[in-house]
Scaffold this active site. Structure first.
Site, mmCIF file in Angstrom:
data_model
loop_
_atom_site.group_PDB
_atom_site.id
_atom_site.type_symbol
_atom_site.label_atom_id
_atom_site.label_comp_id
_atom_site.label_asym_id
_atom_site.label_seq_id
_atom_site.Cartn_x
_atom_site.Cartn_y
_atom_site.Cartn_z
ATOM 1 N N ASP A 134 41.278 95.504 -14.739
ATOM 2 C CA ASP A 134 41.851 95.776 -16.059
ATOM 3 C C ASP A 134 42.942 96.834 -16.018
ATOM 4 O O ASP A 134 43.255 97.445 -17.037
ATOM 5 C CB ASP A 134 40.752 96.210 -17.019
ATOM 6 C CG ASP A 134 40.013 97.452 -16.527
ATOM 7 O OD1 ASP A 134 39.757 97.556 -15.310
ATOM 8 O OD2 ASP A 134 39.671 98.315 -17.358
ATOM 9 N N LYS A 246 35.468 97.048 -22.621
ATOM 10 C CA LYS A 246 35.432 98.322 -21.910
ATOM 11 C C LYS A 246 36.329 99.333 -22.619
ATOM 12 O O LYS A 246 37.435 99.002 -23.045
ATOM 13 C CB LYS A 246 35.912 98.148 -20.473
ATOM 14 C CG LYS A 246 36.094 99.471 -19.725
ATOM 15 C CD LYS A 246 36.981 99.318 -18.515
ATOM 16 C CE LYS A 246 37.447 100.669 -17.994
ATOM 17 N NZ LYS A 246 38.326 100.573 -16.833
ATOM 18 N N GLU A 286 31.819 104.164 -21.292
ATOM 19 C CA GLU A 286 32.319 104.809 -20.076
ATOM 20 C C GLU A 286 32.951 106.176 -20.354
ATOM 21 O O GLU A 286 34.171 106.277 -20.549
ATOM 22 C CB GLU A 286 33.342 103.913 -19.372
ATOM 23 C CG GLU A 286 33.878 104.508 -18.072
ATOM 24 C CD GLU A 286 34.967 103.667 -17.424
ATOM 25 O OE1 GLU A 286 35.500 104.096 -16.398
ATOM 26 O OE2 GLU A 286 35.278 102.584 -17.957
ATOM 27 N N GLU A 288 34.021 108.792 -18.241
ATOM 28 C CA GLU A 288 34.159 109.132 -16.831
ATOM 29 C C GLU A 288 34.295 110.641 -16.636
ATOM 30 O O GLU A 288 35.196 111.268 -17.206
ATOM 31 C CB GLU A 288 35.375 108.432 -16.220
ATOM 32 C CG GLU A 288 35.562 108.760 -14.747
ATOM 33 C CD GLU A 288 36.719 108.026 -14.096
ATOM 34 O OE1 GLU A 288 37.014 108.321 -12.924
ATOM 35 O OE2 GLU A 288 37.326 107.160 -14.765
ATOM 36 N N LYS A 328 28.845 102.643 -17.923
ATOM 37 C CA LYS A 328 29.680 102.750 -16.720
ATOM 38 C C LYS A 328 29.877 104.235 -16.407
ATOM 39 O O LYS A 328 30.945 104.795 -16.651
ATOM 40 C CB LYS A 328 31.015 102.038 -16.906
ATOM 41 C CG LYS A 328 31.820 101.950 -15.607
ATOM 42 C CD LYS A 328 33.035 101.049 -15.743
ATOM 43 C CE LYS A 328 33.810 100.993 -14.421
ATOM 44 N NZ LYS A 328 34.962 100.067 -14.484
ATOM 45 N N SER A 397 30.615 98.481 -11.050
ATOM 46 C CA SER A 397 31.777 97.973 -11.763
ATOM 47 C C SER A 397 32.980 98.622 -11.099
ATOM 48 O O SER A 397 33.532 99.613 -11.574
ATOM 49 C CB SER A 397 31.723 98.334 -13.254
ATOM 50 O OG SER A 397 32.887 97.879 -13.924
ATOM 51 N N TYR A 459 45.047 105.098 -15.370
ATOM 52 C CA TYR A 459 44.992 103.647 -15.284
ATOM 53 C C TYR A 459 46.195 103.021 -15.958
ATOM 54 O O TYR A 459 46.650 103.495 -16.974
ATOM 55 C CB TYR A 459 43.712 103.137 -15.966
ATOM 56 C CG TYR A 459 42.475 103.367 -15.127
ATOM 57 C CD1 TYR A 459 41.912 102.346 -14.390
ATOM 58 C CD2 TYR A 459 41.876 104.618 -15.080
ATOM 59 C CE1 TYR A 459 40.781 102.550 -13.622
ATOM 60 C CE2 TYR A 459 40.754 104.829 -14.317
ATOM 61 C CZ TYR A 459 40.206 103.798 -13.591
ATOM 62 O OH TYR A 459 39.077 104.011 -12.825
#
Length: 459
Positions: A134, A246, A286, A288, A328, A397, A459
């Protein structure tokens, strides 16, 4: 019908800084008999800067309070607003100043409850995990640049087609997170990408957040944008074939993290999760915790426990159905710059300790991100966590930890597609074995042992 009233308690926060202290309280009183609506308490001043704000710069979320003098029942349609049925940031259960005769309770999962549970269980199936592809177009361009390819739609299509059409991939992969471009894309043969996944019993997923931006009032931290228009986008993604979503936000240990950043991350994830379930998508939650920093593994554990406690509090406040979500998380490791590295057994011990203290067993699956670990390191750590039974499906993942070898084998050459797909299957199989607790690092290449951490990675 006898006399009745409907009160919508609307809370708002400033879009310019998105901070909790900048909260306004409005009361909309609606007469259901005469269809009259009255607004009280319009916000005029920003509570932090004492400045006038236009209504367009304010985000709202609403709580309904409903009462009636008779036993008659009025059915309310809550689908027109994604905010109905919620409390304020700091309003605890039972703290309302009014005591109406009855309250309207909105169950977020709604008519999708059974489908959400089925989807989550399919993704959290034994020996399988998620392939994350993604990356934004810009980040995918960096991947392509590493093998000398130009960042064009045709090249992105060729690479993602290579991944999604790998024969036998469904044996090890249960879901794939796609970027929006890929979700609506077809292969060069005209087959939809989502159909390539479905043929191998792989559930299509979609990245729905709009990326990180600076969080004003914080310690140089970020917040994740994308709630505006999320309901309509999620409905469109569902119609296109996506069945899970997500949303990635981040927490930085070197930056504190500040209470504001943690609360913003938790609240944003909870709102996203509720909206996703309301539109048939299983949300991957998620937050992170970045590897950046020289902190110890004990510090990571402390921060992770704090973050996940906040996340689950707000998930519950937003009526998110835990059986229809996936997590995640980051593995609990020392900071990337810490000289004391943790072995897989230590990482497993700390990570499972955090999960058992914070994650309800109702959650079907924990799908770990690799976070810049080497391919082999991410697999070894996952293997160590599956040496004894867990309350949840503990799996993977991975993005870079599944794709790094593939890119090096492909090199952008059509004649290397088969070799690249073999590389993907090898990494997917290794992580499948790790999920089952049966992985061995014997025979791993030197490339698989190379770390992929990038400071301040985006990302």
């Amino acid at each position: 019908m006898e006399c009745c009233w409907l009160e919508l308690r609307t809370y708002a926060f400033c879009a310019s800084c998105s901070c909790v202290p900048c909260k306004f309280h409005l009361v909309w009183t609606c007469d259901l008999i005469n269809h009259n609506v009255h607004l009280c308490g319009v916000p005029e001043k920003h509570s932090r800067y004492n400045q006038t704000l236009p209504l367009c710069s304010i985000h709202f979320y609403t709580q309904i309070e409903y009462s009636m003098a008779s036993a008659s029942f009025v059915k309310l349609n809550a689908s027109s607003s994604p905010w109905i049925g919620q409390r304020s940031f700091n309003q605890r259960p039972g703290s309302s100043s009014r005591s109406p005769a009855a309250r309207v309770s909105v169950i977020r999962a709604g008519s999708y409850s059974e489908e959400l549970v089925k989807t989550a269980k399919t993704i959290a199936s034994p020996g399988r995990g998620i392939l994350a592809i993604d990356e934004s177009n810009a980040t995918c361009g960096k991947r392509l640049a590493s093998i000398g390819l130009e960042n064009t739609e045709a090249n992105r299509q060729a690479y993602r087609q290579l991944l999604l059409t790998t024969p036998g991939l469904g044996q090890y992969i249960s879901g794939s997170i796609l970027f929006e471009e890929t979700l609506f894309q077809s292969t060069t043969d005209g087959k939809k990408m989502v159909d390539c996944l479905r043929e191998q019993n792989i559930v299509p997923g979609i990245k729905v957040d709009k990326g990180l931006v600076p969080l004003p009032g914080s310690n140089n931290e970020s917040w994740c944008q994308g709630l505006d228009g999320l309901a309509s986008r999620s409905a469109e993604y569902y119609n296109q074939g996506a069945r899970f979503a997500k949303w990635r936000t981040v927490v930085s240990i070197p930056c504190g993290p500040s209470a504001l950043a943690v609360k913003e991350a938790a609240w944003g994830l909870a709102r996203y999760a509720a909206i996703s379930q309301d539109n048939g998508l299983v949300p991957i939650v998620e937050p992170e915790i970045l590897l950046d920093g020289d902190h110890s593994i004990d510090t990571t554990l402390e921060v992770a426990e704090r973050v996940w406690a906040e996340v689950f509090y707000y998930l519950a406040e937003n009526n998110v159905m835990f059986e229809g979500i996936l997590l995640k998380p980051s593995m609990v490791t020392p900071g990337a710059d810490n000289k004391e590295k943790a072995d897989p057994e230590t990482v497993a011990k700390y990570t499972l300790t955090m999960l058992k203290r914070r994650v309800p067993p109702a959650v079907p699956g924990i799908m770990f991100l690799s976070g810049g670990q080497s391919e082999m390191e991410a697999t070894l750590n996952l293997h160590a966590m599956n040496q004894s039974p867990n309350p949840w499906h503990v799996s993977f993942s991975y993005a870079r930890a599944l794709q790094n070898s593939v890119l090096k084998a492909w090199k952008g050459q059509p004649e290397n597609i088969e070799e690249a797909q073999k590389a993907l299957l090898a990494r997917a199989k290794a992580n499948s074995l790790a999920q089952l607790g049966n992985y061995s690092a014997e025979g791993e290449s030197d490339d698989a042992k190379k770390g992929m951490f990038v400071k301040g990675y985006t990302y």
